[in-house]
Design a protein around this motif. Structure first.
Motif, mmCIF file in Angstrom:
data_model
loop_
_atom_site.group_PDB
_atom_site.id
_atom_site.type_symbol
_atom_site.label_atom_id
_atom_site.label_comp_id
_atom_site.label_asym_id
_atom_site.label_seq_id
_atom_site.Cartn_x
_atom_site.Cartn_y
_atom_site.Cartn_z
ATOM 1 N N ARG A 169 21.523 38.470 76.286
ATOM 2 C CA ARG A 169 20.716 39.675 76.404
ATOM 3 C C ARG A 169 19.412 39.313 77.109
ATOM 4 N NH1 ARG A 169 22.280 44.186 73.662
ATOM 5 N NH2 ARG A 169 21.190 45.130 75.407
ATOM 6 N N VAL A 170 18.927 40.240 77.917
ATOM 7 C CA VAL A 170 17.710 39.976 78.672
ATOM 8 C C VAL A 170 16.562 40.730 78.016
ATOM 9 C CG1 VAL A 170 16.619 40.084 80.932
ATOM 10 C CG2 VAL A 170 19.073 39.686 80.764
ATOM 11 N N LEU A 171 15.640 39.980 77.466
ATOM 12 C CA LEU A 171 14.433 40.601 76.917
ATOM 13 C C LEU A 171 13.656 41.180 78.090
ATOM 14 C CD1 LEU A 171 12.414 40.834 74.432
ATOM 15 C CD2 LEU A 171 11.289 38.886 75.495
ATOM 16 N N GLN A 224 27.758 32.457 87.265
ATOM 17 C CA GLN A 224 28.322 32.833 88.568
ATOM 18 C C GLN A 224 27.725 34.139 89.089
ATOM 19 O OE1 GLN A 224 32.608 32.645 89.058
ATOM 20 N NE2 GLN A 224 32.792 31.350 87.257
ATOM 21 N N TRP A 225 27.441 35.061 88.180
ATOM 22 C CA TRP A 225 26.953 36.379 88.599
ATOM 23 C C TRP A 225 25.435 36.459 88.742
ATOM 24 C CZ3 TRP A 225 29.449 41.588 88.290
ATOM 25 C CH2 TRP A 225 30.828 41.473 88.510
ATOM 26 N N CYS A 226 24.738 35.425 88.354
ATOM 27 C CA CYS A 226 23.278 35.448 88.469
ATOM 28 C C CYS A 226 22.903 35.026 89.889
ATOM 29 C CB CYS A 226 22.643 34.515 87.451
ATOM 30 S SG CYS A 226 20.846 34.549 87.569
ATOM 31 N N LEU A 227 22.735 36.006 90.762
ATOM 32 C CA LEU A 227 22.532 35.712 92.179
ATOM 33 C C LEU A 227 21.154 35.143 92.463
ATOM 34 C CD1 LEU A 227 24.356 38.770 93.804
ATOM 35 C CD2 LEU A 227 25.271 36.517 93.175
ATOM 36 N N SER A 228 20.233 35.288 91.513
ATOM 37 C CA SER A 228 18.890 34.744 91.774
ATOM 38 C C SER A 228 18.713 33.330 91.221
ATOM 39 C CB SER A 228 17.824 35.672 91.196
ATOM 40 O OG SER A 228 18.062 35.853 89.834
ATOM 41 N N ASP A 229 19.815 32.743 90.738
ATOM 42 C CA ASP A 229 19.777 31.362 90.213
ATOM 43 C C ASP A 229 18.843 31.180 89.024
ATOM 44 O OD1 ASP A 229 21.674 30.422 91.931
ATOM 45 O OD2 ASP A 229 20.230 29.782 93.457
ATOM 46 N N ALA A 230 18.639 32.251 88.267
ATOM 47 C CA ALA A 230 17.864 32.085 87.027
ATOM 48 C C ALA A 230 18.692 31.311 86.004
ATOM 49 C CB ALA A 230 17.473 33.452 86.467
ATOM 50 N N LEU A 231 20.026 31.410 86.126
ATOM 51 C CA LEU A 231 20.919 30.675 85.233
ATOM 52 C C LEU A 231 21.653 29.619 86.049
ATOM 53 C CD1 LEU A 231 22.542 33.739 83.393
ATOM 54 C CD2 LEU A 231 20.509 32.465 82.730
ATOM 55 N N THR A 232 21.602 28.387 85.606
ATOM 56 C CA THR A 232 22.373 27.326 86.272
ATOM 57 C C THR A 232 23.109 26.533 85.195
ATOM 58 O OG1 THR A 232 20.350 26.009 86.320
ATOM 59 C CG2 THR A 232 20.996 27.062 88.373
ATOM 60 N N ASP A 258 11.254 32.293 85.490
ATOM 61 C CA ASP A 258 10.510 32.750 86.672
ATOM 62 C C ASP A 258 11.417 33.365 87.729
ATOM 63 O OD1 ASP A 258 8.147 31.918 85.582
ATOM 64 O OD2 ASP A 258 8.254 29.916 86.472
ATOM 65 N N LYS A 259 12.722 33.011 87.691
ATOM 66 C CA LYS A 259 13.637 33.540 88.719
ATOM 67 C C LYS A 259 14.379 34.793 88.258
ATOM 68 C CE LYS A 259 14.535 29.234 91.166
ATOM 69 N NZ LYS A 259 15.495 28.161 91.371
ATOM 70 N N CYS A 260 14.295 35.129 86.978
ATOM 71 C CA CYS A 260 15.052 36.285 86.475
ATOM 72 C C CYS A 260 14.357 37.579 86.897
ATOM 73 C CB CYS A 260 15.149 36.221 84.950
ATOM 74 S SG CYS A 260 15.979 37.659 84.246
ATOM 75 N N ASN A 261 15.147 38.481 87.530
ATOM 76 C CA ASN A 261 14.573 39.756 87.976
ATOM 77 C C ASN A 261 15.012 40.928 87.106
ATOM 78 O OD1 ASN A 261 17.197 40.309 88.668
ATOM 79 N ND2 ASN A 261 16.922 39.819 90.837
ATOM 80 N N GLY A 262 15.694 40.626 86.004
ATOM 81 C CA GLY A 262 16.078 41.694 85.074
ATOM 82 C C GLY A 262 17.225 42.558 85.542
ATOM 83 N N CYS A 263 18.073 42.048 86.453
ATOM 84 C CA CYS A 263 19.158 42.879 87.002
ATOM 85 C C CYS A 263 20.248 43.162 85.969
ATOM 86 C CB CYS A 263 19.769 42.209 88.227
ATOM 87 S SG CYS A 263 20.757 40.741 87.828
ATOM 88 N N ARG A 264 20.376 42.333 84.976
ATOM 89 C CA ARG A 264 21.330 42.488 83.867
ATOM 90 C C ARG A 264 22.801 42.307 84.280
ATOM 91 N NH1 ARG A 264 18.705 44.071 79.247
ATOM 92 N NH2 ARG A 264 16.818 45.300 79.459
ATOM 93 N N ALA A 265 23.032 41.709 85.451
ATOM 94 C CA ALA A 265 24.421 41.417 85.842
ATOM 95 C C ALA A 265 25.080 40.489 84.830
ATOM 96 C CB ALA A 265 24.439 40.790 87.237
ATOM 97 N N CYS A 266 24.293 39.571 84.272
ATOM 98 C CA CYS A 266 24.840 38.624 83.284
ATOM 99 C C CYS A 266 25.367 39.368 82.059
ATOM 100 C CB CYS A 266 23.775 37.608 82.881
ATOM 101 S SG CYS A 266 22.195 38.345 82.379
ATOM 102 N N GLU A 267 24.622 40.378 81.595
ATOM 103 C CA GLU A 267 25.063 41.149 80.423
ATOM 104 C C GLU A 267 26.362 41.893 80.743
ATOM 105 O OE1 GLU A 267 21.928 43.801 79.348
ATOM 106 O OE2 GLU A 267 20.706 42.231 78.422
ATOM 107 N N ILE A 323 13.413 37.785 80.012
ATOM 108 C CA ILE A 323 13.831 36.496 79.447
ATOM 109 C C ILE A 323 15.264 36.583 78.943
ATOM 110 C CG2 ILE A 323 13.386 34.751 77.688
ATOM 111 C CD1 ILE A 323 10.501 35.367 77.848
ATOM 112 N N PRO A 324 16.209 35.910 79.624
ATOM 113 C CA PRO A 324 17.590 35.892 79.141
ATOM 114 C C PRO A 324 17.699 35.006 77.892
ATOM 115 C CG PRO A 324 17.418 35.241 81.469
ATOM 116 C CD PRO A 324 16.055 35.175 80.884
ATOM 117 N N VAL A 325 18.387 35.517 76.862
ATOM 118 C CA VAL A 325 18.589 34.759 75.619
ATOM 119 C C VAL A 325 20.088 34.740 75.315
ATOM 120 C CG1 VAL A 325 18.060 34.621 73.150
ATOM 121 C CG2 VAL A 325 16.352 35.542 74.733
#
Ligand code: SF4
Ligand code: SF4
Length: 173
Positions: free
Chosen positions: A44-46, A123-131, A12-21, A55-57
């Motif tokens: 990878r972000v679906l 660290q790079w997921c600024l929207s806290d979708a990944l903790t 619900d917090k992922c905005n698809g920015c793809r910084a993680c990738e 959806i990050p996988v």
């Protein structure tokens, strides 16, 4: 006791920015941080803007053979493609394979010495979708295969041990 490392994903917090990738592929580039390429990322972000979902996988195990069956997911009344959320590097698709060598990619939790405080995608997921979370569990630490071992194993399964050993011998002359 063994240490278990967990990346929790809040879709619900992922905005698809793809910084993680971007950061994952840069961290694993050779030399480190020399390039970014999402196809080399272990996350990878679906992406499906029509259905408003990202959806990050995280890349999981390499598998030699694709599944005999498939799964279809229905979430909030929307049907998602077969294999959408699967973490495997599998012969049926390009996902989680190095685009040049075709070798499998697997999340290694950004392990290095000295250890990072948290994996870089977190660290790079600024929207806290990944903790990130670490916990202790009963059991012994298992020796994990390194990237080289995983790659060699997939080559041996694909081409046979003799062909791989002959090629290595030829290259090292
Ligand atoms: S960095 Fe976070 S918000 Fe951006 S795509 Fe990755 S998981 Fe989603
Ligand atoms: S933990 Fe590290 S290796 Fe795994 S997906 Fe995140 S950035 Fe990539």
């Amino acid at each position: 006791m063994k240490k278990v490392k967990v990346i929790k994903i809040d879709v619900d917090k992922c905005n698809g920015c793809r910084a993680c990738e971007a950061v994952c592929s840069a961290f694993h580039a050779t030399p480190k941080y020399s390039s970014t390429n999402p196809e080399r990322s272990r996350i990878r972000v679906l992406f499906d803007p029509l259905r408003d979902i990202y959806i990050p996988v995280l890349a999981g195990e390499y598998t030699e053979a694709e599944c005999n069956g498939r799964e279809l997911y229905t979430i909030d009344g929307k049907v998602y493609d077969e294999c959408s959320f699967c973490r495997a590097s599998c012969p049926s698709r390009k996902l989680f394979k190095d685009p040049d060598s075709d070798l499998p990619l697997k999340c290694d939790m950004c392990e290095e010495e000295p250890p990072l405080p948290e994996p870089l995608c977190v660290q790079w997921c600024l929207s806290d979708a990944l903790t990130y979370e670490e916990r202790e569990e009963e059991g012994e630490e298992e020796a994990k295969p390194g990237e080289l071992e995983i790659g060699l194993e997939s080559l041996v399964k694909k081409h046979g041990a003799k062909a791989v050993m002959d090629t290595v011998a030829r290259m090292s002359k």
